[in-house]
Scaffold this active site. Structure first.
Site, mmCIF file in Angstrom:
data_model
loop_
_atom_site.group_PDB
_atom_site.id
_atom_site.type_symbol
_atom_site.label_atom_id
_atom_site.label_comp_id
_atom_site.label_asym_id
_atom_site.label_seq_id
_atom_site.Cartn_x
_atom_site.Cartn_y
_atom_site.Cartn_z
ATOM 1 C CE LYS A 51 -4.072 0.422 2.012
ATOM 2 N NZ LYS A 51 -5.571 1.018 3.684
HETATM 3 O O1 G3P Z 1 -9.403 2.090 4.633
HETATM 4 C C1 G3P Z 1 -9.226 3.145 4.884
HETATM 5 C C2 G3P Z 1 -9.751 2.658 6.331
HETATM 6 O O2 G3P Z 1 -8.678 2.121 7.091
HETATM 7 C C3 G3P Z 1 -10.214 4.485 6.908
HETATM 8 O O3 G3P Z 1 -11.297 4.420 7.155
HETATM 9 O O4 G3P Z 1 -12.140 4.945 9.109
HETATM 10 O O5 G3P Z 1 -9.967 6.067 9.197
HETATM 11 O O6 G3P Z 1 -11.311 7.114 7.038
HETATM 12 P P1 G3P Z 1 -11.264 6.083 8.396
#
Ligand code: G3P
Length: 217
Positions: free
Chosen positions: A83
């Site tokens: 990634k």
């Molecule tokens: O896949 C990316 C994710 O982990 C981010 O999620 O909820 O931290 O915006 P969030």
């Protein structure tokens, strides 16, 4: 529709994997922190559990170092997807790593323009962050829709991995639009099973069953 689980919590991954719900896993530095575990050790454990792509994120910001970190992460298991962030250096690393046959997930995508560049750089996956766009009052689903249209216009093979999923509706909408994959936290995936009419209907069935005085088996 493929489901990736967005976590480094191995117990949660195992529970979902046992039900056939896990086509892959995504992690990031924040999720590694949350797990409290060593990145190599926990990623290896996840790769042993899941045969699909497991994203492990580089933390360097300069292309050469990103490539070195990516190649190191790739030695953990054959199903590692490296990634990289959607920066110019990240795109440079993406091109180099995919040219060497590595799977690359380009993350932190917030615009269709960025997604076009990722496809051109040979990304295996593009990760548009729906929830974080919604957080700043921009419709994250519109971005998924735009990327789907553009990728289909040109037959780009990069898979759209809808990320930063915060709700059941996000999963359903991403599926309706045609995102190839949704990566969601385990709690969101489990919440998909819930419906108040299911609970109400089951409650009534059980009450009526009790009145019959019967038992099965
Ligand atoms: O896949 C990316 C994710 O982990 C981010 O999620 O909820 O931290 O915006 P969030």
């Amino acid at each position: 529709m493929k489901f990736f689980v967005d976590t480094a919590d191995t117990a949660a991954i195992r529970e979902l994997a046992d039900l056939g719900m896990v086509d892959g896993v995504t992690t990031n530095p924040s999720l590694i922190l949350k797990s409290g575990r060593d990145i190599v050790e926990v990623t290896k454990e996840i790769c042993d559990m899941v045969s699909g792509p497991v994203s492990a994120e580089v933390v360097a910001t300069e292309a050469k170092q990103m490539i070195a970190e990516g190649l190191k992460l790739a030695t953990i298991a054959p199903n590692i997807a490296i990634k990289v962030p959607l920066t110019w250096d990240g795109l440079t690393a993406c091109k180099a790593l995919t040219s060497e046959g590595q799977m690359v997930n380009v993350t932190l995508c917030f615009s269709a323009a960025q997604a076009i560049l990722a496809a051109k750089a040979g990304a295996s996956f593009i990760s548009p962050f729906i929830g974080r766009l919604d957080d700043i009052h921009i419709d994250g689903m519109e971005l998924i829709e735009d990327i789907r249209t553009i990728y289909d216009n040109y037959d780009y093979e990069t898979e759209i991995l809808a990320a930063s999923i915060r709700s059941v509706n996000h999963v359903v909408e991403a599926g309706r639009i045609g995102a190839d994959i949704v990566t969601a936290p385990p709690a969101v995936i489990k919440a998909m099973a819930g419906h108040p009419l299911t609970d109400k209907g089951l409650d009534q069935f059980l009450k009526d069953w009790a009145k019959t005085g019967q038992s099965i088996g």
